[in-house]
Structure formats: structure tokens, C-alpha cells
Design a protein around this motif. Sequence first.
Motif, PDB file in Angstrom:
ATOM      1  N   GLN A  39       0.836  -1.203   0.000  1.00  9.50           N
ATOM      2  CA  GLN A  39       0.000   0.000   0.000  1.00  9.50           C
ATOM      3  C   GLN A  39       0.868   1.249   0.000  1.00  9.50           C
ATOM      4  O   GLN A  39       0.545   2.239  -0.647  1.00  9.50           O
ATOM      5  N   THR A  42       2.421   1.645  -3.562  1.00  9.78           N
ATOM      6  CA  THR A  42       1.376   1.998  -4.524  1.00  9.78           C
ATOM      7  C   THR A  42       0.949   3.446  -4.327  1.00  9.78           C
ATOM      8  O   THR A  42       0.798   4.206  -5.289  1.00  9.78           O
ATOM      9  N   ASN A  45       3.641   5.837  -5.527  1.00  4.86           N
ATOM     10  CA  ASN A  45       3.625   5.950  -6.995  1.00  4.86           C
ATOM     11  C   ASN A  45       2.534   6.910  -7.455  1.00  4.86           C
ATOM     12  O   ASN A  45       2.754   7.726  -8.354  1.00  4.86           O
TER      13      ASN A  45
END
Length: 195
Positions: A39, A42, A45
Motif C-alpha cells: 500500500q 502503490t 507511486n
Amino acid sequence: MSIRHGLLALLERGQMYGYQLRAAFEESTGSTWPLNIGQVYTTLNRLERDGLVRSLPEHEGGQRPYEITDAGRADLALWFVTPISRNDRPRDELSIKLALALTTPGVDVRAVVQTQRGATMRTLQELTRLKYTSDRPEDLPWRLVLDAMMFQAEAEIRWLDHCETSLVRHRPAAPTARSGSPPEVVERAGEEAHR
């Protein structure tokens, strides 16, 4: 919990890489909301894609630190001054569960309420125990998170008490009319249900 804004707040302290962010997040919340490292990366990003953080060159150990951008600071500042709406929170699964239990044949709704009350009481006891394990000034953020969770558990218990009282007074509605019933029967069934 907004992981996005949690990570921005942590990066406001200084540059960090993913594992540092996860550890700092869990430390700040007393590990009450464990964060999966997937998490974290992600979310990083997405934050980088949106221009709210930027990645820096890798360290010798292969870790890539991130830092907050000016746009990220502005987004974080806006988050801190914007109230959290009840509509922004996930659906209340317990409310949905009890509403469906009332309308599902063969479900003992009182047992559902009692089971939930027992679980919530155990959670409240555990949170209370955790709260008194430390009173160091640096643990204040963690204790405030625990307080919020305790107040939510207490409110849930009060609501479950209300549900139980309502169930005692509840009289099942008249059976609903099936298709093909005369309109006056359907109308009377609706009136009975609203009383």
C-alpha cells in the motif's frame, strides 16, 4: 484513514523511503492500523504521478527516498483544514448487517446484537488496557487514536442497546402483497408497515 495524506504528513517531517514511512505511520498510530508495504509503494507511486512527492536517487543500500513537493504541502494543508464528512467514511457494515438481519427469514436478530455487543465489549476492554500501558508525552498521538477507538466502541455499545430496545418493541409488519394482489390490499399493507 487517508493513507495518501498520512504519507504526506510523514514526508513533511523529512525525506523517507517506503519502509521508514510504514514504520513511522504505525508508530504514529500505535499500530492500530497496520499498513501493508505494498500500500505504501502503490500510494507513493500515485503521489509521485500527481506531483505531490518526488523520488530521489537511490541510496547505496538500494533504498529510494521520497520528499514532499510544494503541491504536496498545499494538498496536505487543505486536508488538515477540511472536516471529514460522514459521507467520506466507508459504509457501516454493522448497520447494514442488522438491517438485513431484520428482513432475512430465520435470522435471530437479538443473537446478532448480543454477539456484536460481546465482541465490542472485549475490544473496548483491550483498548482500555492498551491506553494505560504508557503515559509518556511522546505517546500522546497514539493515546488520542486509542481514545477515538474507545469512544467509537462505547457509541457502538449504546447503539446496540438502542437496537435491542427497539427489537423488544418491534412488531413485524403485515406480509407484503405479491404481484397480482388488489391495489387496496397493497395499500393497506403499506399503511400497516408505517405504523
